[in-house]
Design a protein around this motif. Structure first.
Motif, PDB file in Angstrom:
ATOM      1  N   LYS A 140       0.833  -1.216   0.000  1.00 28.95           N
ATOM      2  CA  LYS A 140       0.000   0.000   0.000  1.00 28.95           C
ATOM      3  C   LYS A 140       0.864   1.261   0.000  1.00 28.95           C
ATOM      4  O   LYS A 140       0.705   2.151   0.827  1.00 28.95           O
ATOM      5  CB  LYS A 140      -0.979  -0.013   1.165  1.00 28.95           C
ATOM      6  CG  LYS A 140      -2.051  -1.087   1.031  1.00 28.95           C
ATOM      7  CD  LYS A 140      -3.124  -0.941   2.088  1.00 28.95           C
ATOM      8  CE  LYS A 140      -4.187  -1.989   1.937  1.00 28.95           C
ATOM      9  NZ  LYS A 140      -3.785  -3.311   2.439  1.00 28.95           N
ATOM     10  N   CYS A 141       1.753   1.305  -0.978  1.00 26.96           N
ATOM     11  CA  CYS A 141       2.711   2.401  -1.070  1.00 26.96           C
ATOM     12  C   CYS A 141       2.545   3.155  -2.391  1.00 26.96           C
ATOM     13  O   CYS A 141       2.402   2.540  -3.451  1.00 26.96           O
ATOM     14  CB  CYS A 141       4.130   1.848  -0.959  1.00 26.96           C
ATOM     15  SG  CYS A 141       5.404   3.119  -0.906  1.00 26.96           S
ATOM     16  N   ILE A 142       2.581   4.459  -2.300  1.00 24.53           N
ATOM     17  CA  ILE A 142       2.503   5.339  -3.463  1.00 24.53           C
ATOM     18  C   ILE A 142       3.810   6.114  -3.526  1.00 24.53           C
ATOM     19  O   ILE A 142       4.241   6.707  -2.531  1.00 24.53           O
ATOM     20  CB  ILE A 142       1.306   6.309  -3.338  1.00 24.53           C
ATOM     21  CG1 ILE A 142       0.008   5.516  -3.232  1.00 24.53           C
ATOM     22  CG2 ILE A 142       1.279   7.283  -4.520  1.00 24.53           C
ATOM     23  CD1 ILE A 142      -1.164   6.311  -2.704  1.00 24.53           C
ATOM     24  N   ARG A 143       4.445   6.086  -4.691  1.00 26.44           N
ATOM     25  CA  ARG A 143       5.719   6.784  -4.892  1.00 26.44           C
ATOM     26  C   ARG A 143       5.542   7.856  -5.959  1.00 26.44           C
ATOM     27  O   ARG A 143       4.679   7.737  -6.824  1.00 26.44           O
ATOM     28  CB  ARG A 143       6.786   5.792  -5.336  1.00 26.44           C
ATOM     29  CG  ARG A 143       7.147   4.751  -4.296  1.00 26.44           C
ATOM     30  CD  ARG A 143       8.008   3.651  -4.944  1.00 26.44           C
ATOM     31  NE  ARG A 143       8.581   2.718  -4.007  1.00 26.44           N
ATOM     32  CZ  ARG A 143       7.982   1.602  -3.602  1.00 26.44           C
ATOM     33  NH1 ARG A 143       6.777   1.288  -4.031  1.00 26.44           N
ATOM     34  NH2 ARG A 143       8.596   0.798  -2.752  1.00 26.44           N
ATOM     35  N   VAL A 144       6.410   8.865  -5.907  1.00 27.23           N
ATOM     36  CA  VAL A 144       6.386   9.908  -6.926  1.00 27.23           C
ATOM     37  C   VAL A 144       7.809  10.328  -7.271  1.00 27.23           C
ATOM     38  O   VAL A 144       8.703  10.307  -6.415  1.00 27.23           O
ATOM     39  CB  VAL A 144       5.553  11.144  -6.476  1.00 27.23           C
ATOM     40  CG1 VAL A 144       6.214  11.890  -5.333  1.00 27.23           C
ATOM     41  CG2 VAL A 144       5.276  12.072  -7.649  1.00 27.23           C
ATOM     42  N   LEU A 145       7.996  10.664  -8.533  1.00 27.60           N
ATOM     43  CA  LEU A 145       9.215  11.308  -9.003  1.00 27.60           C
ATOM     44  C   LEU A 145       8.775  12.600  -9.672  1.00 27.60           C
ATOM     45  O   LEU A 145       8.038  12.569 -10.666  1.00 27.60           O
ATOM     46  CB  LEU A 145       9.963  10.428 -10.009  1.00 27.60           C
ATOM     47  CG  LEU A 145      11.109  11.103 -10.772  1.00 27.60           C
ATOM     48  CD1 LEU A 145      12.196  11.599  -9.815  1.00 27.60           C
ATOM     49  CD2 LEU A 145      11.693  10.150 -11.809  1.00 27.60           C
ATOM     50  N   LEU A 146       9.182  13.729  -9.090  1.00 27.55           N
ATOM     51  CA  LEU A 146       8.888  15.031  -9.680  1.00 27.55           C
ATOM     52  C   LEU A 146      10.117  15.499 -10.439  1.00 27.55           C
ATOM     53  O   LEU A 146      11.235  15.465  -9.909  1.00 27.55           O
ATOM     54  CB  LEU A 146       8.552  16.063  -8.593  1.00 27.55           C
ATOM     55  CG  LEU A 146       7.340  15.787  -7.711  1.00 27.55           C
ATOM     56  CD1 LEU A 146       7.175  16.923  -6.706  1.00 27.55           C
ATOM     57  CD2 LEU A 146       6.085  15.609  -8.536  1.00 27.55           C
TER      58      LEU A 146
END
Length: 118
Positions: A85-91
């Motif tokens: 249940k993990c959400i990752r982001v690369l901006l």
């Protein structure tokens, strides 16, 4: 241009919890790095395969100023014994900051992904 990473976990796969978590993570990244949505060239989100109730990009799109940011969602690789249940982001961000000055944000159980920066 610099990359800024972030991740957050949710306890339950509900649309409401996903929206709150993604927005919390993004607001924290913007605040800690003194940037705005206008500085972002693109945002790439991934979520573990147990997140099915909402797209992380949908949650981002609800924030003021994010309507023109190019957003992309993908499914995180399903690796044995990995965080759930993990959400990752690369901006990808237009900034004069060096990579050393960038503050990557890992919240909730996702903090275990990068103990070297906490």
């Amino acid at each position: 241009m610099q990359g800024i990473r972030g991740a957050i976990t949710v306890e339950n796969d509900t649309k409401e919890e996903i929206i709150v978590a993604v927005q919390k993570m993004l607001k924290s990244i913007l605040s800690e790095n003194d940037i705005t949505s206008e500085d972002i060239g693109a945002a790439i989100f991934s979520a573990t395969d147990d997140i099915k109730s909402a797209f992380p990009a949908f949650a981002a799109r609800q924030l003021p100023g994010w309507n023109l940011v190019p957003l992309f969602d993908a499914q995180q690789l399903d690796i044995e014994n990995s965080i759930r249940k993990c959400i990752r982001v690369l901006l990808l961000v237009n900034t004069d900051k060096t990579q050393k000055e960038i503050k990557h944000i890992y919240l909730g159980r996702a903090a275990t992904l990068r103990p070297d920066i906490h």
